[in-house]
Design a protein around this motif. Structure first.
Motif, PDB file in Angstrom:
ATOM      1  N   ASP A 118       0.805  -1.227   0.000  1.00  0.00           N
ATOM      2  CA  ASP A 118       0.000   0.000   0.000  1.00  0.00           C
ATOM      3  C   ASP A 118       0.839   1.278   0.000  1.00  0.00           C
ATOM      4  OD1 ASP A 118       0.841   0.028   2.645  1.00  0.00           O
ATOM      5  OD2 ASP A 118      -1.170   0.032   3.498  1.00  0.00           O
ATOM      6  N   ASP A 119       2.165   1.120  -0.181  1.00  0.00           N
ATOM      7  CA  ASP A 119       2.993   2.297  -0.415  1.00  0.00           C
ATOM      8  C   ASP A 119       2.941   2.699  -1.894  1.00  0.00           C
ATOM      9  OD1 ASP A 119       4.354  -0.102  -0.954  1.00  0.00           O
ATOM     10  OD2 ASP A 119       6.328   0.736  -0.492  1.00  0.00           O
ATOM     11  N   TYR A 120       2.206   1.945  -2.695  1.00  0.00           N
ATOM     12  CA  TYR A 120       1.968   2.244  -4.104  1.00  0.00           C
ATOM     13  C   TYR A 120       0.510   2.651  -4.283  1.00  0.00           C
ATOM     14  CZ  TYR A 120       6.292  -0.048  -5.667  1.00  0.00           C
ATOM     15  OH  TYR A 120       7.595  -0.390  -5.884  1.00  0.00           O
ATOM     16  N   THR A 121       0.249   3.462  -5.311  1.00  0.00           N
ATOM     17  CA  THR A 121      -1.120   3.657  -5.766  1.00  0.00           C
ATOM     18  C   THR A 121      -1.273   2.776  -7.003  1.00  0.00           C
ATOM     19  OG1 THR A 121      -0.532   5.496  -7.218  1.00  0.00           O
ATOM     20  CG2 THR A 121      -1.192   6.058  -4.952  1.00  0.00           C
ATOM     21  N   ILE A 122      -2.474   2.422  -7.343  1.00  0.00           N
ATOM     22  CA  ILE A 122      -2.696   1.527  -8.481  1.00  0.00           C
ATOM     23  C   ILE A 122      -2.071   2.090  -9.753  1.00  0.00           C
ATOM     24  CG2 ILE A 122      -4.518   0.575  -9.966  1.00  0.00           C
ATOM     25  CD1 ILE A 122      -5.962  -0.131  -7.315  1.00  0.00           C
ATOM     26  N   GLU A 123      -2.175   3.406  -9.939  1.00  0.00           N
ATOM     27  CA  GLU A 123      -1.628   4.041 -11.140  1.00  0.00           C
ATOM     28  C   GLU A 123      -0.109   3.954 -11.185  1.00  0.00           C
ATOM     29  OE1 GLU A 123      -3.638   5.859  -8.827  1.00  0.00           O
ATOM     30  OE2 GLU A 123      -5.373   5.059  -9.909  1.00  0.00           O
ATOM     31  N   ASN A 124       0.545   3.778 -10.041  1.00  0.00           N
ATOM     32  CA  ASN A 124       2.013   3.706  -9.982  1.00  0.00           C
ATOM     33  C   ASN A 124       2.543   2.279 -10.048  1.00  0.00           C
ATOM     34  OD1 ASN A 124       2.139   6.467  -9.716  1.00  0.00           O
ATOM     35  ND2 ASN A 124       2.326   6.431  -7.505  1.00  0.00           N
TER      36      ASN A 124
END
Length: 163
Positions: A118-124
């Motif tokens: 969850d340190d990522y966003t889906i777009e990343n």
């Protein structure tokens, strides 16, 4: 089954994934360096595995880790890391990739579910477009705070410098 039985070349993995799909299995994919296995990794991978039927782990090669994290990494060689990761009961397949990102690997595997922390966003998340375009899902799972290989290395260095 030996842990080495879960380490695949890309062609072998594609064959295995196709066999799992014929059995109606949902394929989950995640990736990373996993240089020093710690609680954060185990928790994350266990949660990722619960999102589908088979968990495929893309593991950075030594060369790709050195390019990304610098000349002092990895701490453990790729075959050691692959064997350790393959020994985890909730990982079904490990495949090494030499690129800086797993984009080509994701295109080849075509997972049903792509997962990162969850340190990522889906777009990343690298490969999200590939998975979403074929009707798959891209998900994040919560990370256990305070655990990272970098923090462990810093702690060891600090203790060495104090002695």
């Amino acid at each position: 089954m030996n842990s080495t039985d879960k380490i695949f070349t890309l062609p072998q993995l594609q064959e295995q994934v196709n066999a799992w799909r014929r059995q109606g299995q949902k394929i989950v994919f995640t990736n990373g360096c996993f240089d020093l296995l710690h609680l954060g990794h185990v928790d994350y991978l266990e949660k990722a595995s619960q999102l589908g039927d088979k968990l495929v782990l893309g593991l950075n090669t030594d060369a790709s880790i050195s390019r990304i994290k610098g000349p002092n990494r990895p701490l453990q060689d790729e075959m050691s890391r692959a064997r350790i990761m393959a020994s985890l009961l909730f990982i079904d397949a490990v495949v090494l990739f030499d690129e800086n990102t797993p984009q080509e690997l994701i295109e080849a595997v075509q997972p049903d579910i792509l997962v990162k922390g969850d340190d990522y966003t889906i777009e990343n998340i690298v490969g999200h477009e590939v998975v979403l375009a074929r009707g798959g899902e891209v998900k994040t799972v919560p990370l256990v705070k305070g655990y990272s290989t970098t923090n462990i290395v810093k702690k060891i260095e600090k203790q060495l410098n104090q002695s």
